[in-house]
Design a protein around this motif. Structure first.
Motif, PDB file in Angstrom:
ATOM      1  N   ALA A   1      -5.927  -3.689   8.427  1.00  0.00           N
ATOM      2  CA  ALA A   1      -6.622  -4.952   8.178  1.00  0.00           C
ATOM      3  C   ALA A   1      -5.632  -6.105   8.068  1.00  0.00           C
ATOM      4  O   ALA A   1      -5.880  -7.212   8.581  1.00  0.00           O
ATOM      5  CB  ALA A   1      -7.460  -4.849   6.898  1.00  0.00           C
ATOM      6  N   GLY A   2      -4.491  -5.866   7.416  1.00  0.00           N
ATOM      7  CA  GLY A   2      -3.478  -6.914   7.291  1.00  0.00           C
ATOM      8  C   GLY A   2      -2.943  -7.353   8.639  1.00  0.00           C
ATOM      9  O   GLY A   2      -2.773  -8.553   8.900  1.00  0.00           O
ATOM     10  N   GLN A   3      -2.664  -6.391   9.505  1.00  0.00           N
ATOM     11  CA  GLN A   3      -2.166  -6.732  10.848  1.00  0.00           C
ATOM     12  C   GLN A   3      -3.204  -7.518  11.640  1.00  0.00           C
ATOM     13  O   GLN A   3      -2.875  -8.505  12.316  1.00  0.00           O
ATOM     14  CB  GLN A   3      -1.808  -5.442  11.602  1.00  0.00           C
ATOM     15  N   LEU A   4      -4.472  -7.101  11.546  1.00  0.00           N
ATOM     16  CA  LEU A   4      -5.531  -7.802  12.288  1.00  0.00           C
ATOM     17  C   LEU A   4      -5.746  -9.212  11.750  1.00  0.00           C
ATOM     18  O   LEU A   4      -5.975 -10.151  12.521  1.00  0.00           O
ATOM     19  CB  LEU A   4      -6.834  -6.997  12.207  1.00  0.00           C
ATOM     20  N   ILE A   5      -5.657  -9.376  10.427  1.00  0.00           N
ATOM     21  CA  ILE A   5      -5.820 -10.701   9.830  1.00  0.00           C
ATOM     22  C   ILE A   5      -4.682 -11.622  10.263  1.00  0.00           C
ATOM     23  O   ILE A   5      -4.900 -12.792  10.618  1.00  0.00           O
ATOM     24  CB  ILE A   5      -5.891 -10.600   8.296  1.00  0.00           C
TER      25      ILE A   5
ATOM     26  N   VAL B   1     -13.210   7.500   2.384  1.00  0.00           N
ATOM     27  CA  VAL B   1     -14.099   6.351   2.589  1.00  0.00           C
ATOM     28  C   VAL B   1     -13.905   5.324   1.478  1.00  0.00           C
ATOM     29  O   VAL B   1     -13.783   4.109   1.738  1.00  0.00           O
ATOM     30  CB  VAL B   1     -15.577   6.823   2.637  1.00  0.00           C
ATOM     31  N   LEU B   2     -13.848   5.801   0.236  1.00  0.00           N
ATOM     32  CA  LEU B   2     -13.621   4.879  -0.880  1.00  0.00           C
ATOM     33  C   LEU B   2     -12.270   4.185  -0.753  1.00  0.00           C
ATOM     34  O   LEU B   2     -12.169   2.964  -0.949  1.00  0.00           O
ATOM     35  CB  LEU B   2     -13.689   5.649  -2.209  1.00  0.00           C
ATOM     36  N   GLY B   3     -11.227   4.933  -0.414  1.00  0.00           N
ATOM     37  CA  GLY B   3      -9.905   4.335  -0.257  1.00  0.00           C
ATOM     38  C   GLY B   3      -9.861   3.294   0.846  1.00  0.00           C
ATOM     39  O   GLY B   3      -9.219   2.239   0.688  1.00  0.00           O
ATOM     40  N   ILE B   4     -10.536   3.559   1.952  1.00  0.00           N
ATOM     41  CA  ILE B   4     -10.581   2.583   3.056  1.00  0.00           C
ATOM     42  C   ILE B   4     -11.222   1.282   2.594  1.00  0.00           C
ATOM     43  O   ILE B   4     -10.730   0.189   2.879  1.00  0.00           O
ATOM     44  CB  ILE B   4     -11.342   3.181   4.264  1.00  0.00           C
ATOM     45  N   GLY B   5     -12.324   1.384   1.869  1.00  0.00           N
ATOM     46  CA  GLY B   5     -12.997   0.180   1.386  1.00  0.00           C
ATOM     47  C   GLY B   5     -12.151  -0.619   0.422  1.00  0.00           C
ATOM     48  O   GLY B   5     -12.023  -1.846   0.546  1.00  0.00           O
TER      49      GLY B   5
ATOM     50  N   GLY C   1       0.816  -1.214   0.000  1.00  0.00           N
ATOM     51  CA  GLY C   1       0.000   0.000   0.000  1.00  0.00           C
ATOM     52  C   GLY C   1       0.848   1.260   0.000  1.00  0.00           C
ATOM     53  O   GLY C   1       0.527   2.235  -0.680  1.00  0.00           O
ATOM     54  N   ALA C   2       1.951   1.247   0.755  1.00  0.00           N
ATOM     55  CA  ALA C   2       2.829   2.409   0.811  1.00  0.00           C
ATOM     56  C   ALA C   2       3.479   2.666  -0.543  1.00  0.00           C
ATOM     57  O   ALA C   2       3.549   3.814  -1.013  1.00  0.00           O
ATOM     58  CB  ALA C   2       3.901   2.199   1.876  1.00  0.00           C
TER      59      ALA C   2
ATOM     60  N   LEU D   1      -3.966   3.121   2.132  1.00  0.00           N
ATOM     61  CA  LEU D   1      -2.756   2.709   2.836  1.00  0.00           C
ATOM     62  C   LEU D   1      -3.053   2.298   4.271  1.00  0.00           C
ATOM     63  O   LEU D   1      -2.628   1.226   4.735  1.00  0.00           O
ATOM     64  CB  LEU D   1      -1.741   3.859   2.813  1.00  0.00           C
ATOM     65  N   VAL D   2      -3.803   3.135   4.982  1.00  0.00           N
ATOM     66  CA  VAL D   2      -4.090   2.857   6.392  1.00  0.00           C
ATOM     67  C   VAL D   2      -4.950   1.608   6.541  1.00  0.00           C
ATOM     68  O   VAL D   2      -4.666   0.734   7.369  1.00  0.00           O
ATOM     69  CB  VAL D   2      -4.789   4.071   7.043  1.00  0.00           C
ATOM     70  N   SER D   3      -6.001   1.493   5.735  1.00  0.00           N
ATOM     71  CA  SER D   3      -6.913   0.348   5.890  1.00  0.00           C
ATOM     72  C   SER D   3      -6.238  -0.965   5.511  1.00  0.00           C
ATOM     73  O   SER D   3      -6.439  -1.984   6.171  1.00  0.00           O
ATOM     74  CB  SER D   3      -8.171   0.554   5.052  1.00  0.00           C
TER      75      SER D   3
END
Length: 534
Positions: free
Chosen positions: A334-338, A380-384, A152-153, A328-330
């Protein structure tokens, strides 16, 4: 030992976090090159075309050539990665990118420039397919989410920096537009060197491996025919025309022939059997819909910023930052939580819901929308998208044999790119018609004779030369038309949500692709021994 595999010196062992990060350095440099190639020329193309004395149709082909080559060759690169050394293939794709970049930079005619973009596209197709395949080979699915944020970065930096760097290069007299192509060469050479030094993958030689050249040709030819149709229809010719009939007919016939050949060859480019896997089929459909909704809608945001909001190309590039940061943030969180929990479906569903909401919010914009509100909608779109796009690949990679990781990964990348191409072309034609009708209506209402300067996706009016009444009409037309694109893209996101809901969650594997491949090879060997003993 089977007849198709060479002996292995020792079974591969799991890589440490440090080894993974070292190996990823070359992958990330390669991905940065691929992203930069597509974004750095965005603001330079008008100057390039004018300098080479080319036509407006040439402008279209300079953009289309790379996209066609990249999309059409992704499945072939994915299949090659299942048969041959992945590191060498990555380096080969980077080498092709270097050759294409040098040819483009030294071009003195539009014909050579278009050819060089094809070479660049083939290299970018390899990078697109192979980077994620190699990631799956060295990182277990359970740990893969931790590294998604790095992707993402790189995506964010390449997307934001590209147009800015391109604008600076074009505006600097002692550099010029040619450096938009040259600038990627050092990064590509660095990536080749880093991959050689840091990436360690076991070489499994398939002695009887054969490339299905006929199937590859039919797939590439069929896909190119359809992509050329959706790219040029509504612009170079009408949607309902003999060109449409010829291109769609040829494309469908070639792809039907490809399916016939692929079903009967021992080493198909796209193993049709992988579509018997429910997860692969559903994630493929979802990737196609995400491509249509995400790329088809957002590609016209820069034009909206410049025409409707009156921003410069450089500022327009910066204005997309909220969406990139949201992605990037989402993807990172999400990756860390998964990786921590091993649970992934809830993030797919949540991502699809949020993406749908984001597109719906963006369908309400107009020429008077404040940047603060617009930033929230884009975030919001980027987070999704960040929660959804990369984790679709994770779900598919987790549910296929290690020997089919390349094919499964490339199929998802291929359909996502195909969806983006279709979405961009179809929505671009809709945008052109909507802008033309809104401008005609506005000019008539103001009592101004309309001269047919409707403008479309390839003929944006120069706002600085327009009188104030006409400028306001143009701003309004592009604002309304852009909002309509997001409104049309929203049902595609909703269909992606419905598709994701039916994906069955399975526990994430704790072994990497190369470890699983060794296990599968060992199981095959034991089966062969049992058969001989009996």
């Amino acid at each position: 030992m089977t007849a198709t595999q060479a002996p292995q010196e020792a079974p591969p062992t799991a890589m440490t976090n440090r080894q993974i990060l070292q190996a990823m350095s070359g992958l990330m440099a390669g991905m940065f090159v691929a992203i930069l190639a597509g974004t750095v020329v965005a603001n330079a193309l008008p100057t390039i075309i004018a300098d080479l004395g080319a036509s407006q149709s040439s402008y279209t082909w300079v953009v289309t050539a790379e996209l066609l080559a990249m999309t059409a060759t992704v499945p072939l690169w994915g299949k090659l990665s299942d048969l041959f050394n992945k590191k060498l293939l990555l380096q080969l794709s980077l080498g092709m990118f270097v050759v294409g970049s040098l040819l483009a930079g030294f071009s003195h005619g539009v014909e050579l420039l278009i050819f060089s973009r094809v070479v660049q596209g083939i290299g970018a197709g390899g990078l697109t397919a192979l980077a994620q395949v190699v990631m799956a080979a060295i990182i277990p699915p359970r740990r893969l989410g931790k590294y998604a944020g790095i992707f993402g970065a790189v995506f964010a930096i390449g997307t934001v920096a590209g147009p800015l760097v391109g604008g600076v290069l074009v505006d600097t007299s002692w550099l010029g537009w040619r450096w938009c192509f040259f600038i990627g060469v050092p990064f590509a050479l660095l990536a080749i060197a880093l991959l050689q030094r840091t990436l360690r993958l076991p070489t499994v030689v398939r002695r009887e491996a054969k490339i299905d050249f006929l199937g590859a040709f039919l797939i590439v030819a069929g896909v190119c025919a359809l992509l050329i149709w959706v790219t040029l229809a509504g612009n170079e010719f009408d949607w309902a025309s003999w060109q449409t009939a010829a291109l769609t007919g040829a494309g469908v016939l070639l792809l039907v022939a490809a399916v016939f050949v692929e079903a009967r060859t021992a080493e198909p480019v796209i193993p049709l059997g992988i579509f018997r896997n429910r997860t692969v089929t559903l994630t493929t459909v979802a990737s196609l819909l995400v491509g249509v909704a995400m790329f088809g809608g957002t590609v016209f945001l820069s034009q909206y910023f410049q025409v409707s909001l009156g921003k410069s190309p450089t500022v327009a590039g910066l204005m997309s930052l909220p969406m990139i940061l949201g992605l990037l943030v989402s993807s990172t969180v999400a990756g860390q939580l998964i990786s921590k929990s091993g649970v992934w479906k809830r993030y797919l569903v949540a991502g699809a819901v949020i993406m749908t909401v984001g597109l719906g919010l963006l369908s309400t914009i107009d020429a008077d929308t404040s940047f603060t509100l617009l930033s929230v909608y884009m975030a919001v779109l980027g987070i999704g998208v960040g929660m959804l796009m990369q984790n679709l690949v994770l779900a598919a990679q987790n549910d296929v044999p290690a020997s089919e990781l390349g094919a499964a990964t490339s199929v998802l990348s291929f359909f996502r790119s195909m969806g983006g191409t279709i979405g961009t072309s179809v929505l671009g034609a809709i945008l052109a018609n909507r802008v033309a009708s809104e401008m005609t209506k506005g000019l008539d209402a103001a009592g101004i004779p309309s001269g047919g300067d409707g403008g479309g996706e390839n003929s944006v009016p120069d706002m600085s030369t327009l009188p104030e009444p006409v400028r306001q009409i143009v701003e309004h037309a592009y604002g309304v038309a852009t909002a309509d694109l997001f409104l049309i893209a929203t049902p595609c996101a909703l269909l992606a949500l419905l598709t994701v809901v039916f994906i069955k969650e399975k526990p994430l594997k704790t072994t990497s692709g190369m470890e699983r491949l060794a296990e599968e090879a060992g199981a095959t060997t034991e089966t062969d021994k049992s058969a001989v003993g009996s």
